[in-house]
Structures are given as C-alpha cells and as structure tokens.
Design an enzyme around this catalytic site. Sequence first.
Site, PDB file in Angstrom:
ATOM      1  N   CYS A 133      33.404  42.910  49.996  1.00 43.43           N
ATOM      2  CA  CYS A 133      32.655  43.888  49.635  1.00 43.43           C
ATOM      3  C   CYS A 133      31.388  43.138  49.228  1.00 43.43           C
ATOM      4  CB  CYS A 133      33.122  44.352  48.197  1.00 43.43           C
ATOM      5  SG  CYS A 133      34.850  45.256  48.338  1.00 43.43           S
ATOM      6  N   CYS A 154      35.718  41.653  44.726  1.00 43.70           N
ATOM      7  CA  CYS A 154      36.205  41.573  46.327  1.00 43.70           C
ATOM      8  C   CYS A 154      35.066  40.976  47.285  1.00 43.70           C
ATOM      9  CB  CYS A 154      36.454  42.989  46.827  1.00 43.70           C
ATOM     10  SG  CYS A 154      36.661  43.179  48.515  1.00 43.70           S
ATOM     11  N   CYS A 179      45.918  40.566  41.304  1.00 45.67           N
ATOM     12  CA  CYS A 179      46.947  39.824  41.424  1.00 45.67           C
ATOM     13  C   CYS A 179      47.006  38.792  40.348  1.00 45.67           C
ATOM     14  CB  CYS A 179      47.423  39.228  42.616  1.00 45.67           C
ATOM     15  SG  CYS A 179      47.515  40.688  43.842  1.00 45.67           S
ATOM     16  N   CYS A 197      43.816  37.975  45.937  1.00 48.52           N
ATOM     17  CA  CYS A 197      43.642  39.204  45.364  1.00 48.52           C
ATOM     18  C   CYS A 197      43.380  38.948  43.520  1.00 48.52           C
ATOM     19  CB  CYS A 197      44.848  40.018  45.223  1.00 48.52           C
ATOM     20  SG  CYS A 197      45.088  41.579  44.168  1.00 48.52           S
TER      21      CYS A 197
END
Length: 535
Positions: free
Chosen positions: A92, A89, A437, A434
């Site tokens: 993050c 991420c 995904c 994502c």
Amino acid sequence: HKSILLLSDKKKTHNTNTKDYSSSLWYREAIIMAFKGLAWFSILLLSLFASSIRSEEAKEFVLTLDHSNFTETINKHDFIVVEFYAPWCGHCQKLAPEYEKAASELSSHSPPLALAKIDASQEANKGIANDYKIQGFPTIKILRSGGKTIQDYNGPREAEGIVTYLKKQSGPASVEIKSADVAAEVVGEKNVVAVGVFPKLSGEEFDSFMALAEKLRADYDFAHTLDAKHLPRGDSSVAGPVVRLFKPFDELFVDSKDFNGEALEKFIKESSIPLVTVFDSDPSNHPYVAKFFESPATKVMMFINFTEATAESLKSKYREVATSNKGQDLSFLLGDAESSQGAFQYFGLEESQVPLIIIQTPDSKKYLKANLEVDQIESWVKDFKDGKVAAHKKSQPIPAENNEPVKVVVAESLDDIVFKSGKNVLIEFYAPWCGHCQKLAPILDEVALSFQNDPSVIIAKLDATANDIPSDTFDVKGFPTIYFRSASGNVVVYEGDRTKEDFINFVEKNSEKKAATSHGEESTKTEEAATKDEL
C-alpha cells in the site's frame, strides 16, 4: 552607480555648494529607501510563490473515505475507484504516490474520474471492508452507477498504467471498429483483443457478446465491427456473427462461432493464454503469467536456467509435450529460475532441484519431478496423468523442540497435532510479514498460557506461506485466518474480536468435554473434577 559617484564628488566640495549637497543627501536616502522597498517586495513575492507551491503540493486528489462518508460519496459517482488499504502494508505504501499521481491526472479527464481510499484496518471501517469481501491489502475496486456494479481492479500499479487502464474502463465495454486505422489502433501488434463481427449491431449473438464484454472488461479488451475487411488478420469476407480473438503469440488469431455465454467465455479465456506461458523478466509476459495462475486448469510448470546449454533442448521438448496435450485441461508454463524466485518460495522449491517440473491441480495438490532430463519430460507427464506420481507436500521441518505456549505446526505435523491428536485445537494461519499477525502473537501467547493446565486444548500456529494447507478443510485467503477444530473433528472459522477474553470464551464454548490423551486414553473434564473432589 552614476548617482553614487556624483554624491562622492559633491561630498568633497560641499563647502562651496551646501544646497547641492543637501539635495544629494536627500537623493541618496531616497535611493536607499527604494532599494529597501524593492527587497521587501521581492521577499513578499517569493513568499507568496512558495506558499502557492506548498498549497499545490498539499492538495490531495485521492478522496479519503471512512464509515461516515463512504456511502454518500459512492452514491454521488457513476464511476469511482476505491483502494482498501492498511497503513502498515508495504504494498500500500508503495502504491500510494502512484495512485495519487494517477488521481491528479484523471481529475482533469472529461468527465473527471474519481479515485478514493479507505483504511480498511480501522475498526470503524471493518464493516465496509466485510461488505466488499476485502481479504488482503491493497484491494482496489471499481464501482459504477453509485455502487450498484462492483468490479475488481486488475490493472497496473504505476501511475501511467493506472491512468490508461481506468480511461479504458470508464468508456464502453466494447469499441466499435469503423475503419482499418481504428482496427490497427485497437488490435495493434501486442494486444489480446476479442473482436465480434456482426451483420447488424443487434440480435441474440450481439447481445451475448456485449454482455460478456461487460462481464470480462476488467481483464480483456473487446471490440465489434460490421465489416471484417477492417481487421488486420483473418478472412476478410466473413459476414458473421463470429468472434475473432487476436493475440501476439501462437497462431496470432482464432475464430469461434459459438455464442453460448459459457462457451464464449471459455473460448476467450483459454485462447488468451499462450500454449506455453513464459515466466521471465520481460514485463510484456507478466499479464499472461497472471492469467495462467488465475486459470482453473491443472497447471504444469517447468523451471530451468535459460542461460544453460541444455535450455533450448528442454524448451523444445516441453513445447512438444504441451502441443500433444492441448485441449486436455492442462496449462503449461516455462519459467526462468532466475526470474521466478517468488514461485520457488510459494512452492517450497530449491534452485538445486532445477531443471524441474511441478504440477498443481485445482484442489491444490502438487506433484514434483526434480533434476529433470530432456527424455523424462514426456514420460513423467504421462505418469502424472495416469495417477502414478505421488503428491508432493511443501513443509518446513518439524521443530526439534516445541515448548512455547503456542505450538508450531508445519505441513508434516498437521495431521498429528490437529487432525489425529483428539484435542481441541485453535490454530492461526499466518504470514511472517503480516502486521495483524504480529499484533496478534502476544495475545495468543496469553490465551495459550491460560489453557496450559488443560491437556485437552492446544493453541497453535502455522506459517501459511511456507507450508501446504488442505484447502478442502481450511479456506485461507488472507492473514491471519483462525480456525478451531474440536476433539471430535468439528471445524469452525473464528470470526470474533481478537482479544484474550474473546478467544478464551470461544475455545471454552466450542471445546468438547471428551478428548483423547496423548496415550490414546479418554478422559473428561467432569471426570477430572470428580477425581479432584474425591481426593
């Protein structure tokens, strides 16, 4: 240097004084050995210093949790902050160094405040993530009393802001104001603060106020006092009980004497948002923008170019309309097109449509007026309220070709492919950025290929960042979210493992035998099998 010169002189006359020369030679060796020792000592000191620096740098103040130590660690702390993250991420990764800096500083707080993290994408930790209803990364939670109380972290994402926010959160939910100096510090000139004025610090009204302060402490600042004379604005003779909400915009303060829990909460939330929220590059406006979008009210948003010649007349008229609609469950926002690209992407807007107004209702329906004129603002908002404006749908173009195994669905084709096709449809709602995904994509391709000879099944995907989704049917709060709609319209969310075999088993289990063909005729798998047998 003097010794070296003496040695040189004595070397020239060593035949006349051999004893002196031998002594000098010994002295020179001693000096060389001393220099060598000093050098090695210096190297040793530097090595030890560098080692201590590396040790300090290597020390991590953020606690690393997983399924094996999570519960034990939480139970040991009266106050602990936990970041649920995923290594892939981007948000993050950006937060990580700031979070670590904050943890380092808060470790010396009295008492120390613990910051922790857990990789919620790891299979072994997913049970914990589910328990805390984690639907996106990073998600930060404040846990109190050994995890008995859970609060969302809604503070800044940079180290200094994290430290300030958490110091406040670790203290009392409401601060007592005992002097004008304390009031000046708490209220300030740019803060939104709800201050309760009471004749005594007990009773039903006081308890209601303190309970709400605890409930809303993540998003709002609270204080209380026995003397209104300490407060910087408003009637200083009031004895209470009364709640005075201070704010740096509009009327600067507003009072309420309704201590009913729901009414008091509504008063604080609605009064904390400006009549017209400004969305621009000024960081001081950003907290109000966040509260605007969190509001359950219908949102009226006008986006203009703040530098255009017509900007002031548009702003003035828009504020006039907002004032005339105050108290009618409408929230108003004024955005600078240059600073609102995220909103443009979310709503599927183009800069060529500016100036524009877009309205979003609580059921996520949108209404758009592009290329707006000043004299159209009031009448168009009235038409919307009267139900005379058609809903606007954000959609990517319908693909000219859709021949891949996983069919591409957009908002404009959702009805035809999912709702009206009469097929059994497994549909993934995804975001292009994502990581989960992206990992899932080839698996769904394989699933689609396994059903390519079954005309009753469609495997599909929809970019949820670029297309509107009917929220009454599909609850999409994270990516990927996967739903299955049967031929007869039964909708279920997929919550199984993301393997080819699990998807196939799920589709086969939930598919209905009877499904409409593309020509509107009905066929069944059992009938097809019977026909094959006859052939």
